[in-house]
Design an enzyme around this catalytic site. Structure first.
Site, PDB file in Angstrom:
ATOM      1  N   ARG A  37       0.830  -1.218   0.000  1.00  0.00           N
ATOM      2  CA  ARG A  37       0.000   0.000   0.000  1.00  0.00           C
ATOM      3  C   ARG A  37       0.861   1.264   0.000  1.00  0.00           C
ATOM      4  NH1 ARG A  37      -3.319   3.106   4.170  1.00  0.00           N
ATOM      5  NH2 ARG A  37      -5.207   3.796   3.081  1.00  0.00           N
ATOM      6  N   ILE A  63      -7.208   7.870  -0.864  1.00  0.00           N
ATOM      7  CA  ILE A  63      -7.145   6.404  -0.852  1.00  0.00           C
ATOM      8  C   ILE A  63      -7.953   5.973   0.364  1.00  0.00           C
ATOM      9  CG2 ILE A  63      -4.946   6.421   0.426  1.00  0.00           C
ATOM     10  CD1 ILE A  63      -4.190   3.814  -0.973  1.00  0.00           C
ATOM     11  N   SER A  64      -8.926   5.098   0.183  1.00  0.00           N
ATOM     12  CA  SER A  64      -9.795   4.690   1.296  1.00  0.00           C
ATOM     13  C   SER A  64      -8.992   3.977   2.374  1.00  0.00           C
ATOM     14  CB  SER A  64     -10.892   3.744   0.799  1.00  0.00           C
ATOM     15  OG  SER A  64     -11.784   4.425  -0.047  1.00  0.00           O
ATOM     16  N   GLN A  65      -9.506   4.040   3.612  1.00  0.00           N
ATOM     17  CA  GLN A  65      -8.817   3.305   4.676  1.00  0.00           C
ATOM     18  C   GLN A  65      -8.915   1.803   4.381  1.00  0.00           C
ATOM     19  OE1 GLN A  65     -11.966   4.551   7.797  1.00  0.00           O
ATOM     20  NE2 GLN A  65     -11.035   2.727   8.685  1.00  0.00           N
ATOM     21  N   PRO A  66      -7.909   1.022   4.793  1.00  0.00           N
ATOM     22  CA  PRO A  66      -7.899  -0.406   4.474  1.00  0.00           C
ATOM     23  C   PRO A  66      -9.163  -1.143   4.910  1.00  0.00           C
ATOM     24  CG  PRO A  66      -5.736   0.259   5.218  1.00  0.00           C
ATOM     25  CD  PRO A  66      -6.631   1.458   5.402  1.00  0.00           C
TER      26      PRO A  66
END
EC number: 2.1.1.77
Length: 213
Positions: A37, A63-66
């Site tokens: 990532r 970028i979205s959180q995991p």
């Protein structure tokens, strides 16, 4: 573009965290455990890449959180060779997760800057989506429809009719619905005219914009 043993250790910790938050799909967890990532982020955020947080990636996008990536991916119930339409390529991280899960990914990005970056980055990492395009996500990709599932990675005020039409019978559409705060919503297409709807609590996304191009 280095991926070190330290990065792998941080990914292992992230996977443990995601399991603790209720992610159980092994193929989702395996993909997140493999994908670097930190290489999808601006270098100034690289040290924080394996925290469960969203980060800016340029062009007003994130970028979205995991956890969000894992949760949406799990809702899709991806099978190998599933044909998946992704609305909002963004950094390409969600694209990479779906590719590593064995899906054939067709992805649309409306920000040309991000589209160009991702078109270069993914092949460098050995990740090859079926189709990347620059365009309006509200319209989907009718020439490539129907899809086994569709994932929308930005907050939508409504469910675009074009996307519903491009979903196979039995297919799953995962979309965050709402203006400021979104409700994660799953639609399952039962037949030509009927969809079964499920809701999974509040999330926060950047807005899905249309008529960009």
């Amino acid at each position: 573009m280095k991926d070190t043993a330290k990065h792998q250790g941080l990914r292992n910790q992230l996977v443990t965290l995601l399991k603790g938050k209720g992610i159980t799909d092994k193929s989702v967890l395996e993909a997140i455990n493999k994908i670097p990532r930190h290489l999808f982020l601006n270098s100034s955020f690289a040290d924080y890449a394996y925290q469960d947080k969203a980060f800016p990636i340029g062009a007003g996008q994130t970028i979205s959180q995991p956890y969000t990536v894992a949760f949406q991916s799990q809702l899709l119930e991806v099978k190998k060779d599933h044909k998946i339409l992704e609305i909002g390529t963004g950094s390409g991280y969600q694209t990479a997760v779906l590719c590593l899960m064995g899906a054939k990914v067709y992805s649309i990005e409306r920000q040309n800057e991000l589209f160009k970056q991702t078109s270069i980055l993914l092949p460098k990492l050995g990740i090859r989506p079926k189709h990347l395009s620059f365009g309006d996500g509200y319209k989907g990709l009718p020439n490539h429809a129907p899809f086994d599932s569709i994932i929308v990675t930005a907050g939508a005020p409504i469910i675009p009719q074009a996307l519903m039409a491009q979903l196979k019978i039995g297919g799953r559409l995962v979309i965050p619905l709402g203006e400021d705060i979104q409700i994660m919503t799953l639609l399952i297409r039962k037949n030509e005219t009927q969809f079964e709807k499920h809701e999974f609590g509040d999330f926060k996304f950047v807005p899905l914009l249309e008529n960009k191009n």
